[in-house]
Design a protein around this motif. Structure first.
Motif, PDB file in Angstrom:
ATOM      1  N   ILE A 581       0.838  -1.206   0.000  1.00 45.03           N
ATOM      2  CA  ILE A 581       0.000   0.000   0.000  1.00 45.03           C
ATOM      3  C   ILE A 581       0.868   1.248   0.000  1.00 45.03           C
ATOM      4  CG2 ILE A 581      -1.711   1.319   1.307  1.00 45.03           C
ATOM      5  CD1 ILE A 581      -2.816  -1.333   2.332  1.00 45.03           C
ATOM      6  N   LEU A 582       1.909   1.253   0.823  1.00 43.47           N
ATOM      7  CA  LEU A 582       2.827   2.400   0.880  1.00 43.47           C
ATOM      8  C   LEU A 582       3.502   2.608  -0.474  1.00 43.47           C
ATOM      9  CD1 LEU A 582       4.582   1.992   4.352  1.00 43.47           C
ATOM     10  CD2 LEU A 582       2.994   3.787   3.671  1.00 43.47           C
ATOM     11  N   GLY A 583       3.885   1.518  -1.118  1.00 45.83           N
ATOM     12  CA  GLY A 583       4.536   1.623  -2.410  1.00 45.83           C
ATOM     13  C   GLY A 583       3.631   2.232  -3.461  1.00 45.83           C
ATOM     14  N   LYS A 584       2.357   1.850  -3.452  1.00 45.57           N
ATOM     15  CA  LYS A 584       1.422   2.389  -4.444  1.00 45.57           C
ATOM     16  C   LYS A 584       1.083   3.845  -4.135  1.00 45.57           C
ATOM     17  CE  LYS A 584      -0.177   1.076  -7.540  1.00 45.57           C
ATOM     18  NZ  LYS A 584       0.193   1.316  -8.955  1.00 45.57           N
ATOM     19  N   ALA A 585       0.817   4.158  -2.874  1.00 40.50           N
ATOM     20  CA  ALA A 585       0.430   5.528  -2.513  1.00 40.50           C
ATOM     21  C   ALA A 585       1.627   6.475  -2.498  1.00 40.50           C
ATOM     22  CB  ALA A 585      -0.258   5.522  -1.148  1.00 40.50           C
ATOM     23  N   GLU A 586       2.819   5.949  -2.514  1.00 41.06           N
ATOM     24  CA  GLU A 586       4.073   6.698  -2.561  1.00 41.06           C
ATOM     25  C   GLU A 586       4.432   7.292  -1.194  1.00 41.06           C
ATOM     26  OE1 GLU A 586       4.897   9.202  -5.806  1.00 41.06           O
ATOM     27  OE2 GLU A 586       4.296   7.711  -7.280  1.00 41.06           O
ATOM     28  N   VAL A 587       5.666   7.013  -0.772  1.00 43.14           N
ATOM     29  CA  VAL A 587       6.146   7.401   0.548  1.00 43.14           C
ATOM     30  C   VAL A 587       6.170   8.918   0.706  1.00 43.14           C
ATOM     31  CG1 VAL A 587       8.091   7.251   2.138  1.00 43.14           C
ATOM     32  CG2 VAL A 587       7.509   5.294   0.715  1.00 43.14           C
ATOM     33  N   ILE A 588       6.438   9.652  -0.392  1.00 40.80           N
ATOM     34  CA  ILE A 588       6.522  11.106  -0.294  1.00 40.80           C
ATOM     35  C   ILE A 588       5.198  11.702   0.156  1.00 40.80           C
ATOM     36  CG2 ILE A 588       5.930  11.475  -2.722  1.00 40.80           C
ATOM     37  CD1 ILE A 588       8.379  13.562  -0.588  1.00 40.80           C
ATOM     38  N   LEU A 589       4.086  11.049  -0.218  1.00 44.01           N
ATOM     39  CA  LEU A 589       2.782  11.544   0.215  1.00 44.01           C
ATOM     40  C   LEU A 589       2.610  11.365   1.719  1.00 44.01           C
ATOM     41  CD1 LEU A 589       0.423  10.327  -2.663  1.00 44.01           C
ATOM     42  CD2 LEU A 589       1.594  12.512  -2.393  1.00 44.01           C
ATOM     43  N   LEU A 590       3.110  10.262   2.252  1.00 46.48           N
ATOM     44  CA  LEU A 590       3.072  10.063   3.698  1.00 46.48           C
ATOM     45  C   LEU A 590       3.899  11.130   4.399  1.00 46.48           C
ATOM     46  CD1 LEU A 590       2.184   8.321   6.095  1.00 46.48           C
ATOM     47  CD2 LEU A 590       4.225   6.925   5.745  1.00 46.48           C
ATOM     48  N   ALA A 591       5.045  11.484   3.803  1.00 45.24           N
ATOM     49  CA  ALA A 591       5.874  12.551   4.365  1.00 45.24           C
ATOM     50  C   ALA A 591       5.125  13.884   4.356  1.00 45.24           C
ATOM     51  CB  ALA A 591       7.184  12.675   3.581  1.00 45.24           C
ATOM     52  N   TYR A 592       4.353  14.146   3.301  1.00 47.14           N
ATOM     53  CA  TYR A 592       3.557  15.375   3.236  1.00 47.14           C
ATOM     54  C   TYR A 592       2.527  15.424   4.358  1.00 47.14           C
ATOM     55  CZ  TYR A 592       5.360  16.488  -1.427  1.00 47.14           C
ATOM     56  OH  TYR A 592       6.165  16.826  -2.485  1.00 47.14           O
ATOM     57  N   ILE A 593       1.968  14.261   4.701  1.00 46.87           N
ATOM     58  CA  ILE A 593       0.977  14.215   5.773  1.00 46.87           C
ATOM     59  C   ILE A 593       1.625  14.485   7.119  1.00 46.87           C
ATOM     60  CG2 ILE A 593      -0.668  12.728   6.988  1.00 46.87           C
ATOM     61  CD1 ILE A 593      -1.118  11.243   4.356  1.00 46.87           C
ATOM     62  N   LEU A 594       2.763  13.835   7.365  1.00 44.48           N
ATOM     63  CA  LEU A 594       3.412  13.929   8.678  1.00 44.48           C
ATOM     64  C   LEU A 594       4.251  15.183   8.836  1.00 44.48           C
ATOM     65  CD1 LEU A 594       4.551  10.195   9.020  1.00 44.48           C
ATOM     66  CD2 LEU A 594       2.489  11.275   9.932  1.00 44.48           C
ATOM     67  N   VAL A 595       4.830  15.677   7.733  1.00 45.53           N
ATOM     68  CA  VAL A 595       5.699  16.865   7.792  1.00 45.53           C
ATOM     69  C   VAL A 595       5.216  17.880   6.756  1.00 45.53           C
ATOM     70  CG1 VAL A 595       8.083  17.702   7.824  1.00 45.53           C
ATOM     71  CG2 VAL A 595       7.606  15.298   8.356  1.00 45.53           C
ATOM     72  N   PRO A 596       4.181  18.664   7.088  1.00 45.13           N
ATOM     73  CA  PRO A 596       3.605  19.608   6.110  1.00 45.13           C
ATOM     74  C   PRO A 596       4.600  20.632   5.582  1.00 45.13           C
ATOM     75  CG  PRO A 596       2.175  19.367   8.036  1.00 45.13           C
ATOM     76  CD  PRO A 596       3.457  18.685   8.364  1.00 45.13           C
ATOM     77  N   LYS A 597       5.678  20.914   6.327  1.00 47.69           N
ATOM     78  CA  LYS A 597       6.651  21.917   5.888  1.00 47.69           C
ATOM     79  C   LYS A 597       7.301  21.533   4.565  1.00 47.69           C
ATOM     80  CE  LYS A 597       7.887  23.731  10.457  1.00 47.69           C
ATOM     81  NZ  LYS A 597       8.985  23.930  11.438  1.00 47.69           N
ATOM     82  N   LEU A 598       7.329  20.231   4.247  1.00 48.25           N
ATOM     83  CA  LEU A 598       7.934  19.800   2.985  1.00 48.25           C
ATOM     84  C   LEU A 598       7.158  20.310   1.778  1.00 48.25           C
ATOM     85  CD1 LEU A 598       8.789  16.094   3.820  1.00 48.25           C
ATOM     86  CD2 LEU A 598      10.396  17.987   3.576  1.00 48.25           C
ATOM     87  N   MET A 599       5.898  20.678   1.968  1.00 50.54           N
ATOM     88  CA  MET A 599       5.064  21.123   0.851  1.00 50.54           C
ATOM     89  C   MET A 599       5.256  22.594   0.550  1.00 50.54           C
ATOM     90  SD  MET A 599       1.517  19.145   1.775  1.00 50.54           S
ATOM     91  CE  MET A 599       1.383  19.890   3.393  1.00 50.54           C
ATOM     92  N   LYS A 600       5.851  23.333   1.476  1.00 50.64           N
ATOM     93  CA  LYS A 600       5.953  24.796   1.312  1.00 50.64           C
ATOM     94  C   LYS A 600       7.101  25.169   0.400  1.00 50.64           C
ATOM     95  CE  LYS A 600       3.908  25.632   5.857  1.00 50.64           C
ATOM     96  NZ  LYS A 600       4.105  26.212   7.176  1.00 50.64           N
TER      97      LYS A 600
END
Length: 600
Positions: A581-600
């Protein structure tokens, strides 16, 4: 609640909740120089001027004082506050609302008001900045709520879309008189549609943030996997009676389906009911379509969307039409591939459709454990074509069938992918002790992260092992059903070299974020399989084979080196399912959820 209603709820609050109590009141006879001294001491911006009876008659702001002091004829030691004050004093009752305060400020073109008590005494000041900050706060809150309700609404659309599509294998099972399969699929479909309906009802059609999109992608696949477990409980007769082990096995199979990984614990899938074989391939097809839809709608640039033309309206495609475009394109591919397989093999059309669905979605479920032992060269070629189509970006497919029908536009990404694939195939062929076409087939299957296997993958020699691991980790193109880090991120990975450059501190913020993103994406694809391999080695498995299967799981490939079976303990089985599931949804998206600063 709408944004307008949220702001109104703030503006309907009373002034008494927000006015500043710290005020300075001086007699109108006080000299300007003395007033400045007191003003600085009290740390306020204005003076309420009162008469001898202590009635407020005007106001003097720090700005008024500065303007007057700049005039050459004004003597601060002789000028009184009465000489420069603004009068009459404009005020508001503390029981009135912020909306009333805004209206008074707008009518009088001022930015502050004196706040009066019921006995007409000045008790404080209310500022325009205070009200503006409250409005900003309400908008931020509304944005968060909009993201939540927007995610729920979009999730409802995905579930309904999936539920409707899933009626097709149910109908097939009904026609084949396989009631258990039909019951499980219909139950899943109805629950998906009903759940989606309620989410549409309670959610709102709102734009969502990148973090909201990441939540949407993850929640979509988790929910699809959980609902997708239902048919497996009805059909597959697992030997274990342990509830945890039963859940782990069914969760693994469902995860492998909707994530398009293609792993299976079943040694002889050909023993399954025919309609369920069709369902397994179809589930991968739907999982692949859902992923493309989510990624395209979330991350496709507005410029690229705006140049697209819908199949039906001829205008820029909206939500439902984009669903239809994606579904139509890949359905055409699946139908053509299935018919070609049927023509060359003369076998079962349902099995051919299952293979076609798995190919074009880069899934890899094999309907028969001995399928590749009897496959002809034309069938190999057709399946290879399907796998490569699944690994190409959505823009390629859209241009192929819409811009100029059957025209091919090779972008830099597609060209790069084919060049790398050719190199991988050449190295793999010369490093494997097998037929060259089996080696080519396996490498294309690995590079597209499909997982069809025409040769054994356990105990590979170091060269073959290294090149196939690289192929799985790299994966296909962006905006495709393939797994891996994708070709479009090679540019980000190349920038990692800046870390070893003495001028690293001087690189742009954009490059710095690309480097961080690349590390976040690549690290789990290596670290997670290493941890899995270390644990499995401790319980008796071969490290290389366990690492291979770990990489295959998290890249959604599905190639197996032999460690995946019913012999796995439930914990590891569930971990493999989560990795898919993580592989399909992509780990970077999980990082965006947990660390919103990465999106700025």
């Amino acid at each position: 609640m709408s944004e307008e209603n949220t702001i109104t709820s703030y503006l309907d609050r009373k002034v008494s909740q927000y006015y500043r109590h710290n005020i300075l009141m001086l007699s109108e006879s006080v000299k300007l120089a003395d007033a400045c001294t007191v003003l600085k001491k009290k740390d306020v911006d204005e003076i309420i001027v009162v008469d001898d009876a202590y009635n407020p008659v005007g106001i003097v702001t720090d700005e008024d004082i500065l303007i007057k002091l700049g005039e050459s004829f004004v003597n601060p030691f002789k000028t009184n506050l009465a000489d420069i004050m603004i009068f009459p004093l404009i005020s508001i009752k503390k029981e009135q609302t912020l909306s009333n305060a805004l209206e008074i400020m707008r009518e009088n073109k001022i930015r502050k008001l004196a706040v009066m008590s019921d006995s007409n005494l000045v008790v404080g000041m209310i500022y325009l900045d205070t009200i503006v900050n409250l409005v900003k706060k309400s908008m931020v809150k509304q944005q968060k709520e909009s993201t939540l309700w927007g995610v729920i609404w979009n999730l409802g659309v995905v579930l309904q879309f999936t539920g409707v599509l899933m009626f097709i294998p149910g109908i097939v099972a009904t026609l084949l008189n396989e009631p258990l399969v039909a019951t499980g699929i219909y139950l899943m479909s109805v629950l998906l549609i009903v759940s989606g309906f309620f989410m549409n009802s309670y959610g709102e059609k709102q734009p969502i943030t990148l973090r909201g999109t990441a939540i949407l992608v993850f929640s979509s696949f988790i929910i699809l996997v959980l609902f997708g477990m239902i048919p497996h409980f009805f059909v597959i007769q697992f030997d274990s009676s342990d509830p945890l082990e039963l859940f782990a096995n069914v969760f693994f199979e469902s995860s492998s389906g909707f994530s398009t990984a293609g792993y299976s614990l079943l040694p002889n899938p050909e023993e399954l009911p025919k309609s369920f074989i069709f369902y397994r391939g179809y589930a991968q097809f739907v999982g692949g379509l859902s992923f493309i839809y989510l990624i395209v709608t979330a991350f496709y640039s507005e410029k690229r969307i705006n140049v697209m033309k819908g199949f039906f309206t001829g205008n820029v495609p909206r939500l439902k039409e984009l669903f239809a475009i994606i579904t139509i394109i890949f359905s055409i591919y699946a139908i053509v591939i299935a018919l070609l397989l049927f023509y060359f093999s003369g076998g079962d059309i349902l099995v051919d459709f299952a293979i076609a669905f798995s190919s074009v979605s880069t899934g890899g479920f094999s309907p028969d454990s001995k399928m590749f032992q009897e496959m002809t060269t034309p069938e190999y070629v057709v399946i290879i074509g399907g796998m490569i189509l699944g690994a190409l970006p959505f823009g390629f497919h859209y241009a192929f069938v819409k811009t100029k029908f059957l025209s091919i536009s090779l972008t830099k990404e597609v060209t790069t992918y084919f060049c790398i694939l050719i190199v991988f195939c050449i190295v793999f062929v010369f490093s494997m002790d097998a037929n060259w076409y089996d080696s080519v087939f396996n490498m294309i299957s690995a590079s597209t992260t499909t997982g069809f296997s025409a040769a054994t993958m356990n105990n590979l020699n170091p060269v073959a092992f290294t090149v196939i691991i690289m192929a799985m980790i790299l994966g296909g193109c962006g905006f495709s059903t393939a797994g891996g880090i994708k070709i479009l991120r090679l540019k980000q990975l190349v920038k990692v070299r800046y870390i070893f450059n003495t001028k690293f501190a001087n690189i742009s913020e954009s490059d710095r974020k690309d480097i961080i993103s690349a590390i976040i994406i690549l690290a789990p694809l290596l670290v997670a399989p290493l941890l899995i391999a270390a644990y499995m080695t401790s319980i008796g498995y071969d490290f290389q084979n366990a690492f291979f299967d770990g990489v295959s799981a998290i890249t959604n490939t599905g190639h197996s080196a032999g460690t995946i079976s019913f012999a796995l303990d439930p914990f590891i089985t569930i971990v493999f399912g989560i990795m898919m599931i993580l592989g399909k949804a992509e780990v970077i998206l999980l990082a965006y959820i947990l660390v919103p600063k990465l999106m700025k």
